[in-house]
Design an enzyme around this catalytic site. Structure first.
Site, mmCIF file in Angstrom:
data_model
loop_
_atom_site.group_PDB
_atom_site.id
_atom_site.type_symbol
_atom_site.label_atom_id
_atom_site.label_comp_id
_atom_site.label_asym_id
_atom_site.label_seq_id
_atom_site.Cartn_x
_atom_site.Cartn_y
_atom_site.Cartn_z
ATOM 1 N N CYS A 153 13.521 11.390 6.921
ATOM 2 C CA CYS A 153 13.573 10.968 8.320
ATOM 3 C C CYS A 153 14.983 11.040 8.888
ATOM 4 C CB CYS A 153 13.015 9.559 8.459
ATOM 5 S SG CYS A 153 13.882 8.336 7.458
ATOM 6 N N GLU A 171 10.478 1.429 10.478
ATOM 7 C CA GLU A 171 11.431 2.544 10.428
ATOM 8 C C GLU A 171 10.621 3.810 10.603
ATOM 9 O OE1 GLU A 171 13.225 5.795 8.697
ATOM 10 O OE2 GLU A 171 13.318 4.410 7.002
ATOM 11 N N ALA A 186 1.714 5.393 -0.107
ATOM 12 C CA ALA A 186 1.105 6.585 0.470
ATOM 13 C C ALA A 186 0.191 7.260 -0.550
ATOM 14 C CB ALA A 186 2.187 7.554 0.925
ATOM 15 N N SER A 187 -0.855 7.896 -0.068
ATOM 16 C CA SER A 187 -1.842 8.505 -0.967
ATOM 17 C C SER A 187 -1.262 9.587 -1.876
ATOM 18 C CB SER A 187 -3.003 9.084 -0.152
ATOM 19 O OG SER A 187 -3.696 8.044 0.510
ATOM 20 N N THR A 200 6.362 7.982 13.846
ATOM 21 C CA THR A 200 6.304 7.138 15.039
ATOM 22 C C THR A 200 4.869 6.965 15.509
ATOM 23 O OG1 THR A 200 8.535 7.754 15.702
ATOM 24 C CG2 THR A 200 7.077 6.938 17.430
ATOM 25 N N LYS A 251 0.856 -1.187 0.000
ATOM 26 C CA LYS A 251 0.000 0.000 0.000
ATOM 27 C C LYS A 251 0.896 1.243 0.000
ATOM 28 C CE LYS A 251 -2.962 3.147 2.341
ATOM 29 N NZ LYS A 251 -2.185 4.222 1.671
#
Length: 490
Positions: free
Chosen positions: A292, A258, A184-185, A238, A182
Site C-alpha cells: 500500500c 489503513e 485474508a483467504s 479503500t 480474521k
C-alpha cells in the site's frame, strides 16, 4: 494439529477458538496455493457465522480476567511471543515465501518489523495507569484511568499478512484486550493461524485470541458488524474498508482503517540521480509492488526525465525474477490471477492512452515483469489507480508547483517521498504533500514500530504503531472520589 510446529508444511486445517483447534467437521474447506508453483500448500476451514459468534463469545468471556492479570504477567506472554519469533524465524520466512510469494528481502523485513512491534507492545502492559488530579469541587479527587477497550477485531490483508496482523494483535493483547482475528483467504497461516500457535505456545489464556479463517464474502460482514466488537482494526482496500467501517460504526466500534494509497515519488532537478534511482527501484518493485505504501507514480523534473527513465528501465530489466524460495530472486509472483489481470489491464490502457512501454508489460503465469512506462500523465490508468503491481509510470513536471499539484491530485493520501539536493526545499515540498507519511531522500516503503503509521483523505482513519495504536485499543475512565461532605445549593 502437531504440537509446537511452526512450519508451513504442518497441518493447519483448523480454526482456533477458545484455546481449541477446531477441526473442519462438515464445514467447507479452502485450499491455499503457493503462487510461485500453483501447488496446494494447505487447507483451512471455511468458518461460518456460528464460528464467528463462538469466537466473540470466547473473547468476551476471557477478556476481563486477562485485563485483571498483573501487568508483568501480560508482558511476560508478549515477551515470550517475541522469543518464539526469534526461535522460528526461518520457519516464518519460509511460510511467507511459500504462502504469499515473498522474496527473502521482503520476508525478512516483514519478520523484523513484526518482531519490533512485539517489543514495542510489551511496554503497553504497564501503561494501564491511573492519573490523579485536583478538582474544582472542594474535597474531591479526580482519577482518570486508562483501560482496555474490550474486544478488538483484526481483519488483515494478504500482502504483509504476518506483520499487519501482529501490529494490531500484539498491542491489543498487551493492553488487556481480547482479539478476534480474521486473516485474508490467500494467507490464513501467516496472517492468522501462525499467530495463534505463537501466542498459545507463549502462554496466552484460552479465549483471549481467536482466529476464524474463511471467505470474506461469507463471514466478513458478520465479523465487521459484530455487536461484541469494540475496535475494528482493518488493513485493505479503500472500497472494502468503507464497508467494514460502516458495519463497525453501526455498533459504535472504533474503526482503525489503513486503506489504499497512490503514492508519489518526487525527484527535483537538483536531486542525486543515482540515489533517486536506487530508491525508486526498491520502492516500486519490492514484493512486486503489492504494498500500500509502494511508489505508484514517479514525478520527475523534465531536466532529468530522460536519463531517469533510461536508468530505471535498465535496473528493472536486470531484476532477478523467480521462485522466492531462491534467495537470489528479488521479484516473485503476484498473489493471484485477478490481481495480475487488473494490473496488466492498467498497463494496456495506459499504453493505449499514449504512454510508452520502456520495459516489461508481460507475464509468465503469476510472474509479472517489472514494468516502466514513460510519457505518462496523471490521469492514465496505471497512474490514477492504485495499480498494486511492479509498475512504474514516470510523469514529467516543469516546476515545484506542478510537482506538488500532481502529487496531491488523487483521493488518496497515504505515503510519499521527495528526492532533492536541497533538504530545506525537500522539507517544504514534503510539508505541502497531502499524505500521512512523507520521506525525504528515501522511498515510501517505511514502517517503524515506534512511529505512527497511517494516511489522510481516502487512505484511512486512525493510526497504527507508536503510542497511537495503544490509544486506539484503550480508552479513559473518570472516577471521582468525594472525600469530604459536599455542600449543594439546594
Amino acid at each position: 494439529m502437531s504440537e509446537s510446529s511452526f512450519t508451513i508444511s504442518d497441518d493447519w486445517n483448523a480454526l482456533y477458538i477458545d484455546g481449541e483447534w477446531v477441526e473442519p467437521g462438515d464445514r467447507d474447506e479452502l485450499g491455499v496455493e503457493n503462487p510461485a508453483t500453483r501447488e496446494r500448500v494447505t487447507t483451512v476451514p471455511a468458518g461460518t457465522e456460528d464460528d464467528v459468534d463462538r469466537a466473540y463469545d470466547a473473547a468476551v468471556a476471557a477478556q476481563s480476567a486477562w485485563a485483571d492479570r498483573p501487568a508483568d504477567e501480560r508482558a511476560e506472554v508478549i515477551e515470550r511471543a517475541g522469543e518464539l519469533l526469534d526461535d522460528h524465524r526461518d520457519d516464518i520466512l519460509e511460510a511467507l515465501a511459500v504462502e504469499s510469494g515473498s522474496a527473502n528481502t521482503k520476508a525478512f523485513a516483514e519478520w523484523q518489523t513484526a518482531r519490533g512491534m512485539v517489543d514495542h507492545a510489551v511496554g503497553f502492559a504497564d501503561d494501564l495507569t491511573t492519573e490523579t488530579s485536583d478538582s474544582m469541587i472542594p474535597g474531591k479527587t479526580n482519577e482518570v484511568q486508562r483501560i482496555p477497550k474490550g474486544v478488538v477485531t483484526v481483519i488483515s490483508p494478504w500482502n504483509f499478512p504476518f506483520n499487519l496482523s501482529m501490529r494490531a494483535v500484539a498491542p491489543a493483547l498487551a493492553a488487556g484486550n481480547a482479539v478476534v482475528l480474521k486473516p485474508a483467504s490467500p494467507t490464513p497461516v501467516t496472517g492468522g493461524l501462525l499467530l495463534a500457535r505463537i501466542f498459545e505456545e507463549a502462554g496466552l489464556p484460552d479465549g483471549v485470541l481467536n482466529v476464524v479463517t474463511g471467505r470474506g464474502s461469507d463471514i466478513g460482514d458478520a465479523i465487521a458488524g459484530h455487536p461484541d466488537a469494540d475496535v475494528m482494526a482493518f488493513t485493505g482496500s479503500t472500497e472494502v474498508g468503507k464497508r467494514v467501517a460502516s458495519k463497525a460504526a453501526e455498533n459504535l466500534a472504533l474503526p482503525a482503517m489503513e486503506l489504499g494509497g497512490n503514492n508519489p515519488f518526487v525527484v527535483t532537478e537538483d536531486a542525486d540521480l543515482d540515489a533517486a534511482v536506487d530508491s525508486a527501484v526498491f520502492g516500486s518493485f519490492l514484493h512486486q509492488g503489492q504494498i500500500c505504501i509502494s511508489i505508484n507514480r514517479h514525478l520527475v523534473h523534465e531536466s532529468l526525465y530522460d536519463e531517469y527513465v533510461e536508468r530505471l528501465a535498465e535496473r528493472a530489466e536486470a531484476l532477478p525474477v523467480g521462485d522466492p524460495r531462491d534467495r537470489e530472486n528479488v521479484v516473485g509472483p503476484v498473489i493471484d490471477e485477478s490481481q495480475r489481470d487488473q494490473m496488466l489491464a492498467y498497463v494496456e490502457e495506459t499504453v493505449e492512452a499514449g504512454a510508452t512501454l520502456e520495459t516489461g508489460g508481460g507475464h509468465e503465469d503469476l510472474y509479472v515483469e517489472p514494468t516502466v512506462l514513460s510519457d505518462a500523465t496523471n490521469d492514465m490508468a496505471a497512474a490514477c489507480n492504485e495499480h498494486f503491481g511492479p509498475i512504474a509510470p514516470v510523469i514529467p513536471f516543469s516546476d515545484e508547483e506542478e510537482a506538488v499539484e500532481l502529487a496531491n491530485d488523487t483521493e488518496y493520501g497515504l505515503a510519499a517521498a521527495v528526492h532533492s539536493g536541497d533538504l530545506d526545499r525537500a522539507r517544504d515540498i514534503a510539508d505541502r504533500i497531502e499524505a500521512g507519511m512523507v520521506h525525504v531522500n528515501d522511498q515510501p516503503i517505511n514502517e517503524e514500530p515506534h512511529v505512527p503509521f497511517g494516511g489522510l483523505k481516502d487512505s484511512g482513519i486512525g493510526r497504527y504503531d507508536g503510542r497511537e495504536i495503544f490509544e486506539e485499543v484503550t480508552t479513559t475512565k473518570w472516577v471521582s472520589v468525594q472525600e469530604e461532605t459536599r455542600e449543594y445549593p439546594f
